[in-house]
Write an enzyme that holds these catalytic residues in place. Sequence first.
Site, PDB file in Angstrom:
ATOM      1  N   LYS A 147       0.821  -1.209   0.000  1.00  0.00           N
ATOM      2  CA  LYS A 147       0.000   0.000   0.000  1.00  0.00           C
ATOM      3  C   LYS A 147       0.860   1.267   0.000  1.00  0.00           C
ATOM      4  O   LYS A 147       0.617   2.186  -0.790  1.00  0.00           O
ATOM      5  CB  LYS A 147      -0.927  -0.030   1.211  1.00  0.00           C
ATOM      6  CG  LYS A 147      -1.806   1.196   1.393  1.00  0.00           C
ATOM      7  CD  LYS A 147      -2.954   0.913   2.327  1.00  0.00           C
ATOM      8  CE  LYS A 147      -2.578   0.123   3.546  1.00  0.00           C
ATOM      9  NZ  LYS A 147      -1.663   0.838   4.448  1.00  0.00           N
ATOM     10  N   THR A 187       4.006   1.485  -0.871  1.00  0.00           N
ATOM     11  CA  THR A 187       4.745   1.483  -2.141  1.00  0.00           C
ATOM     12  C   THR A 187       3.878   2.062  -3.257  1.00  0.00           C
ATOM     13  O   THR A 187       4.344   2.866  -4.076  1.00  0.00           O
ATOM     14  CB  THR A 187       5.171   0.044  -2.492  1.00  0.00           C
ATOM     15  OG1 THR A 187       5.990  -0.472  -1.434  1.00  0.00           O
ATOM     16  CG2 THR A 187       5.955  -0.002  -3.796  1.00  0.00           C
ATOM     17  N   ARG A 235       1.932   8.536   6.962  1.00  0.00           N
ATOM     18  CA  ARG A 235       2.235   8.416   8.385  1.00  0.00           C
ATOM     19  C   ARG A 235       3.729   8.151   8.579  1.00  0.00           C
ATOM     20  O   ARG A 235       4.401   7.675   7.683  1.00  0.00           O
ATOM     21  CB  ARG A 235       1.453   7.258   9.009  1.00  0.00           C
ATOM     22  CG  ARG A 235      -0.051   7.437   9.026  1.00  0.00           C
ATOM     23  CD  ARG A 235      -0.738   6.189   9.529  1.00  0.00           C
ATOM     24  NE  ARG A 235      -0.460   5.058   8.673  1.00  0.00           N
ATOM     25  CZ  ARG A 235      -0.589   3.793   9.036  1.00  0.00           C
ATOM     26  NH1 ARG A 235      -0.980   3.492  10.254  1.00  0.00           N
ATOM     27  NH2 ARG A 235      -0.324   2.809   8.191  1.00  0.00           N
ATOM     28  N   LYS A 271       6.963  -6.690  10.776  1.00  0.00           N
ATOM     29  CA  LYS A 271       6.500  -6.087   9.529  1.00  0.00           C
ATOM     30  C   LYS A 271       7.604  -5.350   8.769  1.00  0.00           C
ATOM     31  O   LYS A 271       7.608  -5.264   7.553  1.00  0.00           O
ATOM     32  CB  LYS A 271       5.344  -5.116   9.829  1.00  0.00           C
ATOM     33  CG  LYS A 271       4.733  -4.447   8.609  1.00  0.00           C
ATOM     34  CD  LYS A 271       3.529  -3.605   9.033  1.00  0.00           C
ATOM     35  CE  LYS A 271       2.913  -2.887   7.831  1.00  0.00           C
ATOM     36  NZ  LYS A 271       3.732  -1.776   7.355  1.00  0.00           N
ATOM     37  N   ALA A 327      -3.703   1.501  12.617  1.00  0.00           N
ATOM     38  CA  ALA A 327      -5.118   1.435  12.242  1.00  0.00           C
ATOM     39  C   ALA A 327      -5.850   0.293  12.922  1.00  0.00           C
ATOM     40  O   ALA A 327      -7.074   0.299  12.976  1.00  0.00           O
ATOM     41  CB  ALA A 327      -5.261   1.309  10.731  1.00  0.00           C
ATOM     42  N   PHE A 358      -3.447  -0.497   7.156  1.00  0.00           N
ATOM     43  CA  PHE A 358      -3.993  -1.838   6.992  1.00  0.00           C
ATOM     44  C   PHE A 358      -5.089  -1.867   5.923  1.00  0.00           C
ATOM     45  O   PHE A 358      -5.029  -1.118   4.953  1.00  0.00           O
ATOM     46  CB  PHE A 358      -4.473  -2.392   8.339  1.00  0.00           C
ATOM     47  CG  PHE A 358      -3.350  -2.640   9.302  1.00  0.00           C
ATOM     48  CD1 PHE A 358      -2.252  -3.405   8.944  1.00  0.00           C
ATOM     49  CD2 PHE A 358      -3.364  -2.086  10.577  1.00  0.00           C
ATOM     50  CE1 PHE A 358      -1.203  -3.637   9.827  1.00  0.00           C
ATOM     51  CE2 PHE A 358      -2.308  -2.303  11.472  1.00  0.00           C
ATOM     52  CZ  PHE A 358      -1.245  -3.082  11.089  1.00  0.00           C
ATOM     53  N   PHE A 402       3.753  -8.803  -9.601  1.00  0.00           N
ATOM     54  CA  PHE A 402       4.870  -9.683  -9.235  1.00  0.00           C
ATOM     55  C   PHE A 402       5.275 -10.488 -10.472  1.00  0.00           C
ATOM     56  O   PHE A 402       4.431 -10.813 -11.321  1.00  0.00           O
ATOM     57  CB  PHE A 402       4.465 -10.645  -8.109  1.00  0.00           C
ATOM     58  CG  PHE A 402       4.470 -10.033  -6.733  1.00  0.00           C
ATOM     59  CD1 PHE A 402       5.477 -10.331  -5.831  1.00  0.00           C
ATOM     60  CD2 PHE A 402       3.486  -9.147  -6.348  1.00  0.00           C
ATOM     61  CE1 PHE A 402       5.487  -9.775  -4.556  1.00  0.00           C
ATOM     62  CE2 PHE A 402       3.480  -8.577  -5.087  1.00  0.00           C
ATOM     63  CZ  PHE A 402       4.492  -8.891  -4.186  1.00  0.00           C
ATOM     64  N   TRP A 408       7.099  -0.795  -7.825  1.00  0.00           N
ATOM     65  CA  TRP A 408       8.207  -1.382  -7.061  1.00  0.00           C
ATOM     66  C   TRP A 408       9.408  -1.622  -7.970  1.00  0.00           C
ATOM     67  O   TRP A 408      10.543  -1.357  -7.598  1.00  0.00           O
ATOM     68  CB  TRP A 408       7.740  -2.705  -6.438  1.00  0.00           C
ATOM     69  CG  TRP A 408       8.770  -3.372  -5.573  1.00  0.00           C
ATOM     70  CD1 TRP A 408       9.024  -3.139  -4.257  1.00  0.00           C
ATOM     71  CD2 TRP A 408       9.693  -4.387  -5.986  1.00  0.00           C
ATOM     72  NE1 TRP A 408      10.046  -3.943  -3.814  1.00  0.00           N
ATOM     73  CE2 TRP A 408      10.472  -4.722  -4.855  1.00  0.00           C
ATOM     74  CE3 TRP A 408       9.936  -5.055  -7.193  1.00  0.00           C
ATOM     75  CZ2 TRP A 408      11.478  -5.693  -4.897  1.00  0.00           C
ATOM     76  CZ3 TRP A 408      10.935  -6.023  -7.220  1.00  0.00           C
ATOM     77  CH2 TRP A 408      11.693  -6.332  -6.089  1.00  0.00           C
TER      78      TRP A 408
END
Length: 555
Positions: free
Chosen positions: A71, A73, A94, A105, A273, A301, A381, A409
């Site tokens: 998210k 990224t 944030r 994480k 969140a 999230f 991906f 990415w």
Amino acid sequence: MKTDIQIAQESKMSHIKEVAASIGIQEEDLEYYGKYKAKLSDELWDKIKNRPDGKLVLVTAINPTPAGEGKTTTTVGLGQAMAKLNKKAVIALREPSLGPCFGIKGGAAGGGYAQVVPMEDLNLHFTGDFHAITSANNLLAAMLDNHIQQGNALQIDPRLVVCKRCLYMNDRSLRNIVVGLGRKSDGMVREDHFVITVASEIMAILCLADDLEDLKRRLGQIIVAYTFSGEPVTADQIHATGSMTALLKDAIKPNLIQTLEHTPALVHGGPFANIAHGCNSVRATKMALKLSDITITEAGFGADLGAEKFMDIKCRKAGLKPDAVVLVATVRALKYNGGVAKQDLAKENLEALAKGIVNLEKHIENVQKYDVPVVVTLNSFVTDTEEEYQFVRRFCEERGCEFALSRVWEKGGEGGVELAEKVLDTLENKESHFHPLYKDELPLKEKIETIAKEIYGADGVVYETAASKQLAKIEEMGFGDLPICMAKNQYSLSDNEKLLGRPKNFDIHIREVYVSAGAGFVVALTGAVMTMPGLPKVPAADRIDVVDGKITGLF
């Protein structure tokens, strides 16, 4: 492929004054923290506050999985892509927390060629905002205990202290503690608790305050305890407000950094969140809207947590109106929701994709309840197949959503052009009729049940006896018109993290409810969610080191 930290460390950053100049900020309005970070002055707001707002785009996601969604990224890459299309865009994010950074994480600066930098600074101490929040919170706790020790003029019941200490780190051993042991002069013996800093009310207050005066007013309204007769005691009453404000005087100023492609990024505040309201500061978002044509922000999230709280708490309180929502997923995550083991996600599996895509379906429906246009994007991906992409594309378009692949990415802004074009088309041709999910005047239980049924898909809500009494007390004190901040696990739409996909035939269980009077919402704790996480068996901290003066292992 290089690691995220290698890409970040090899990047050539512009001086922050050049990044600021790209959106019309003069050097006199920058407070430097080295060459590549700066806080924006209070005076800047007075210069720009009468400008029209740009468009506001929220980036959210499906429920997170071990397969990864990307998210942040996507948010960063979308901002870079807008710059490629000559749009004046600002990203509003944030600040990462040390808890997940050293836990499981990892950091939260984006990934690959869609990152904000300096990455190490951002993921570690940054400009000290979280340390200031931790200090202010613990000063409040210390002054409260000192008041009890020094005669307890307010007749505070030590059994009814609700102000918790906080720590900027995961530490399960501090969830439940006893303070005041030792001699009589060491304080009143009582049970106490720690929360992680990002779950503290002061974090929420900093992120919802309009300015320093509003911050001070909200800090004073924090309920720290109750008296023997059951009356609330506030931070104002123990004379902690002024000193807390002094500690937060600089922390309330938004931080400016840049992406790998020098797009401006305002990074400020960082409530989780799952246990807090999950959005960056109102000040940073409002400032970004005045400085740009398009502001791209994110909520933590999945959309059941971050987006719901963005809409029902942040937008409601700050008068914000999102113009579009980008909903992030991956083929891998959808297959994981369809029952595929993590080690098998690289194989094409349309059957599992069809089974797991119901999670995406529910999040689409949820965002559409707010009458805001939705663009779905898949983070690409190398193991994905064209058949899988086409399946998801058809699924989204059948539900009235725009769809785009994202390769940010791998390719940075260039890889996000397709998504940026879809977002621009949506902003130009689809109108947002944003409204919150529920009205202020609904009773608190009805608000909780509305979220549980409409957003989570629950059949109903089960309240523990203590929670029902707490709700009645909160309404009796006059806080019944506040919005609800649901504390729920992030992995499932339900309060049972093992129920993936789109669970059915379940209830939401409310075990505790308390009011954050300064922040302006009521927190409802569901299931087994914790406000102080613990470290995993092998934490990320095991891999972090400093080699030849450079940080390694940070991701």
